[in-house]
Motif scaffolding. Structure first.
Motif, PDB file in Angstrom:
ATOM      1  N   PHE A 274      31.987 -12.636  32.508  1.00  0.00           N
ATOM      2  CA  PHE A 274      32.054 -13.459  31.313  1.00  0.00           C
ATOM      3  C   PHE A 274      33.243 -14.391  31.470  1.00  0.00           C
ATOM      4  O   PHE A 274      34.362 -13.950  31.738  1.00  0.00           O
ATOM      5  CB  PHE A 274      32.202 -12.602  30.057  1.00  0.00           C
ATOM      6  N   ALA A 275      32.999 -15.687  31.332  1.00  0.00           N
ATOM      7  CA  ALA A 275      34.036 -16.689  31.549  1.00  0.00           C
ATOM      8  C   ALA A 275      34.049 -17.661  30.386  1.00  0.00           C
ATOM      9  O   ALA A 275      33.208 -17.598  29.485  1.00  0.00           O
ATOM     10  CB  ALA A 275      33.767 -17.423  32.868  1.00  0.00           C
ATOM     11  N   SER A 276      34.994 -18.574  30.391  1.00  0.00           N
ATOM     12  CA  SER A 276      34.983 -19.660  29.412  1.00  0.00           C
ATOM     13  C   SER A 276      34.136 -20.787  29.988  1.00  0.00           C
ATOM     14  O   SER A 276      33.973 -20.893  31.217  1.00  0.00           O
ATOM     15  CB  SER A 276      36.401 -20.157  29.140  1.00  0.00           C
ATOM     16  N   ALA A 283      28.828 -18.904  33.709  1.00  0.00           N
ATOM     17  CA  ALA A 283      27.369 -18.804  33.625  1.00  0.00           C
ATOM     18  C   ALA A 283      27.021 -18.004  32.376  1.00  0.00           C
ATOM     19  O   ALA A 283      26.076 -18.320  31.657  1.00  0.00           O
ATOM     20  CB  ALA A 283      26.790 -18.136  34.870  1.00  0.00           C
ATOM     21  N   PHE A 284      27.848 -16.964  32.125  1.00  0.00           N
ATOM     22  CA  PHE A 284      27.675 -16.093  30.960  1.00  0.00           C
ATOM     23  C   PHE A 284      28.925 -16.185  30.086  1.00  0.00           C
ATOM     24  O   PHE A 284      30.049 -16.085  30.579  1.00  0.00           O
ATOM     25  CB  PHE A 284      27.444 -14.650  31.409  1.00  0.00           C
ATOM     26  N   ILE A 285      28.698 -16.379  28.798  1.00  0.00           N
ATOM     27  CA  ILE A 285      29.785 -16.533  27.835  1.00  0.00           C
ATOM     28  C   ILE A 285      29.616 -15.469  26.750  1.00  0.00           C
ATOM     29  O   ILE A 285      28.491 -15.165  26.340  1.00  0.00           O
ATOM     30  CB  ILE A 285      29.768 -17.934  27.178  1.00  0.00           C
ATOM     31  N   LYS A 286      30.725 -14.920  26.264  1.00  0.00           N
ATOM     32  CA  LYS A 286      30.666 -13.842  25.273  1.00  0.00           C
ATOM     33  C   LYS A 286      31.296 -14.287  23.955  1.00  0.00           C
ATOM     34  O   LYS A 286      32.420 -14.779  23.923  1.00  0.00           O
ATOM     35  CB  LYS A 286      31.383 -12.592  25.794  1.00  0.00           C
ATOM     36  N   PHE A 287      30.546 -14.081  22.872  1.00  0.00           N
ATOM     37  CA  PHE A 287      31.038 -14.258  21.503  1.00  0.00           C
ATOM     38  C   PHE A 287      30.660 -13.008  20.719  1.00  0.00           C
ATOM     39  O   PHE A 287      29.487 -12.641  20.684  1.00  0.00           O
ATOM     40  CB  PHE A 287      30.401 -15.475  20.837  1.00  0.00           C
ATOM     41  N   GLU A 294      28.702 -19.256  15.045  1.00  0.00           N
ATOM     42  CA  GLU A 294      27.325 -19.715  15.246  1.00  0.00           C
ATOM     43  C   GLU A 294      27.254 -21.111  15.850  1.00  0.00           C
ATOM     44  O   GLU A 294      26.495 -21.347  16.800  1.00  0.00           O
ATOM     45  CB  GLU A 294      26.555 -19.682  13.928  1.00  0.00           C
ATOM     46  N   GLN A 295      27.996 -22.064  15.332  1.00  0.00           N
ATOM     47  CA  GLN A 295      27.924 -23.437  15.831  1.00  0.00           C
ATOM     48  C   GLN A 295      28.389 -23.537  17.275  1.00  0.00           C
ATOM     49  O   GLN A 295      27.787 -24.256  18.081  1.00  0.00           O
ATOM     50  CB  GLN A 295      28.749 -24.362  14.936  1.00  0.00           C
ATOM     51  N   GLN A 296      29.446 -22.806  17.625  1.00  0.00           N
ATOM     52  CA  GLN A 296      29.930 -22.807  19.011  1.00  0.00           C
ATOM     53  C   GLN A 296      28.873 -22.235  19.950  1.00  0.00           C
ATOM     54  O   GLN A 296      28.640 -22.766  21.038  1.00  0.00           O
ATOM     55  CB  GLN A 296      31.210 -21.981  19.117  1.00  0.00           C
ATOM     56  N   ILE A 297      28.256 -21.136  19.529  1.00  0.00           N
ATOM     57  CA  ILE A 297      27.239 -20.502  20.369  1.00  0.00           C
ATOM     58  C   ILE A 297      26.075 -21.457  20.613  1.00  0.00           C
ATOM     59  O   ILE A 297      25.632 -21.642  21.751  1.00  0.00           O
ATOM     60  CB  ILE A 297      26.739 -19.200  19.716  1.00  0.00           C
ATOM     61  N   ARG A 308      26.104 -13.879  25.211  1.00  0.00           N
ATOM     62  CA  ARG A 308      25.921 -12.552  24.615  1.00  0.00           C
ATOM     63  C   ARG A 308      26.695 -12.529  23.301  1.00  0.00           C
ATOM     64  O   ARG A 308      27.859 -12.918  23.241  1.00  0.00           O
ATOM     65  CB  ARG A 308      26.435 -11.473  25.557  1.00  0.00           C
ATOM     66  N   THR A 309      26.032 -12.076  22.236  1.00  0.00           N
ATOM     67  CA  THR A 309      26.704 -11.904  20.962  1.00  0.00           C
ATOM     68  C   THR A 309      26.269 -10.595  20.337  1.00  0.00           C
ATOM     69  O   THR A 309      25.445  -9.872  20.899  1.00  0.00           O
ATOM     70  CB  THR A 309      26.436 -13.096  20.010  1.00  0.00           C
ATOM     71  N   ARG A 310      26.824 -10.299  19.152  1.00  0.00           N
ATOM     72  CA  ARG A 310      26.508  -9.035  18.485  1.00  0.00           C
ATOM     73  C   ARG A 310      25.855  -9.290  17.133  1.00  0.00           C
ATOM     74  O   ARG A 310      26.274 -10.155  16.373  1.00  0.00           O
ATOM     75  CB  ARG A 310      27.779  -8.200  18.303  1.00  0.00           C
ATOM     76  N   ALA A 311      24.831  -8.513  16.850  1.00  0.00           N
ATOM     77  CA  ALA A 311      24.153  -8.594  15.557  1.00  0.00           C
ATOM     78  C   ALA A 311      24.886  -7.794  14.496  1.00  0.00           C
ATOM     79  O   ALA A 311      24.705  -8.023  13.300  1.00  0.00           O
ATOM     80  CB  ALA A 311      22.723  -8.080  15.688  1.00  0.00           C
ATOM     81  N   ASP A 312      25.716  -6.854  14.942  1.00  0.00           N
ATOM     82  CA  ASP A 312      26.399  -5.956  14.010  1.00  0.00           C
ATOM     83  C   ASP A 312      27.530  -5.253  14.742  1.00  0.00           C
ATOM     84  O   ASP A 312      27.709  -5.405  15.950  1.00  0.00           O
ATOM     85  CB  ASP A 312      25.409  -4.929  13.431  1.00  0.00           C
ATOM     86  N   GLY A 313      28.289  -4.467  13.997  1.00  0.00           N
ATOM     87  CA  GLY A 313      29.372  -3.684  14.572  1.00  0.00           C
ATOM     88  C   GLY A 313      29.213  -2.224  14.218  1.00  0.00           C
ATOM     89  O   GLY A 313      28.528  -1.875  13.243  1.00  0.00           O
TER      90      GLY A 313
END
Length: 382
Positions: A274-276, A283-287, A294-297, A308-313
């Motif tokens: 995961f990189a910036s 290639a893969f970014i993590k939020f 949302e807008q950044q993604i 990759r993001t999360r729907a919940d915690g």
């Protein structure tokens, strides 16, 4: 009257096919892998921590760091094959600790609090190699003790389902334990990752998937003739879904700089990181928070990266029943959506006042769906 009914149906069908005429019919196999969304589990190996340990951790609330709060440890996942078969998950997150000599985590230092011996009596923990767990000494209950044993089950399932959608395996290389935060209580320390240990990590993957990594999509494959991974991604060089079926993609979540050291743009590495978006390895970014970011993604997805993001915690939405973060995750175009609740919290039926029936699943229990941001179709089944 009957003739009239048939005539009406005939006219309706003509109108329907007239509307469809000229529209492109999109096959999922013709899409790139960054043009579909899949669901996955967070800390996929995890079993609920012992109640006595959770009570002990509550006593340390005042001094324990945020990542070690007992409320965040109180959750459990189904066995791997159940997650794959029954809940159609196609991404998994695994915490690993380096243990090159073996035995580093054989003892559970605080087991005396449970009236148990400190020695775990688990032979696999004496073997050299990477170990799977959340937090040594405290939150160690897991479906797998070693990274290789978990990989072996992934390979076994894949061999039995050779046309599956690509499976993402995200590796969090853990370099911190409670020993780093609360030194006086003598918790087990971690072993820091080095470039040599990262080489060993690649070797463990190859020991299960073969030296040629034929069923693993590697950074070299994506980069191809481009100078950097970032250039390849921006040029749309991810493989098609058809080409990626039956394959795995590994991504290092932590220790990314160590893993990529001496491997420019991840040359000869088995895994991505995961990189910036500005880095050569991007290639893969993590939020983590789809709602707040949302807008950044969406902007990054439109450029061609996989997010990759999360729907919940853990222990948040299962209590609140709030679907807003999940809806943002679906809407923003993130290709990998992680959840702790692909099924409602198992405590919901017994304690409906404390827990809700919140869960994360695509409509129709679909295995994947077409990306709403970079493809003009809402969903598709595998």
């Amino acid at each position: 009257m009957l003739k009239s009914s048939f005539y009406s149906l005939f006219i309706t069908l003509i109108c329907f096919f007239s509307e469809m005429k000229g529209q492109e019919i999109i096959s999922i196999d013709s899409l790139k892998i960054n043009q579909i969304q899949t669901l996955g589990s967070h800390n996929s190996y995890h079993q609920r921590a012992n109640k006595f340990m959770l009570r002990f951790m509550k006593g340390l609330n005042a001094v324990a760091p945020k990542d070690f709060k007992p409320k965040d440890l109180d959750y459990a996942h189904e066995p791997l094959f159940v997650q794959l078969d029954s809940f159609h998950l196609r991404s998994f997150e695994i915490d690993i600790y380096a243990d090159p000599k073996g035995g580093q985590f054989y003892k559970r230092i605080k087991n005396n609090l449970l009236g148990k011996p400190k020695a775990s009596d688990i032979a696999a923990l004496k073997e050299p190699g990477f170990k799977v767990m959340h937090i040594p000494d405290i939150d160690y209950n897991t479906h797998y003790y070693t990274f290789k044993s978990m990989l072996a089950d992934f390979k076994k399932w894949s061999d039995a389902h050779p046309t599956h959608l690509p499976i993402y395996i995200m590796i969090e290389c853990k370099e911190e334990t409670l020993a780093d935060k609360i030194k006086k209580l003598h918790f087990t320390p971690s072993i820091k990752f080095s470039p040599e240990l990262c080489d060993d990590l690649d070797k463990e993957v190859k020991s299960i998937f073969g030296e040629d990594l034929a069923n693993v999509i590697t950074p070299d494959e994506i980069r191809d003739t481009f100078t950097t991974l970032k250039e390849a991604v921006l040029a749309g060089n991810f493989p098609s879904v058809a080409a990626a079926r039956g394959k795995f993609i590994f991504i290092v979540m932590q220790a990314a700089n160590t893993y990529s050291k001496n491997h420019t743009s991840l040359k000869d590495r088995a895994m991505f990181v995961f990189a910036s978006p500005n880095e050569a390895e991007a290639a893969f970014i993590k939020f983590d928070d789809a709602k707040a970011e949302e807008q950044q993604i969406t902007a990054i997805v439109k450029k061609g990266f996989i997010v990759r993001t999360r729907a919940d915690g853990p222990n948040v939405q299962n209590r609140s029943g709030d679907y807003s973060q999940q809806q943002a995750a679906f809407r923003c175009g993130a290709q990998i959506i992680s959840t702790d609740y692909y099924r409602p919290d198992i405590r919901y039926k017994k304690h409906p006042r404390r827990f809700t029936n919140y869960f994360t699943r695509f409509s129709g229990n679909d295995i994947g769906r077409i990306n709403p941001v970079n493809v003009p179709v809402s969903k598709v089944k595998e």
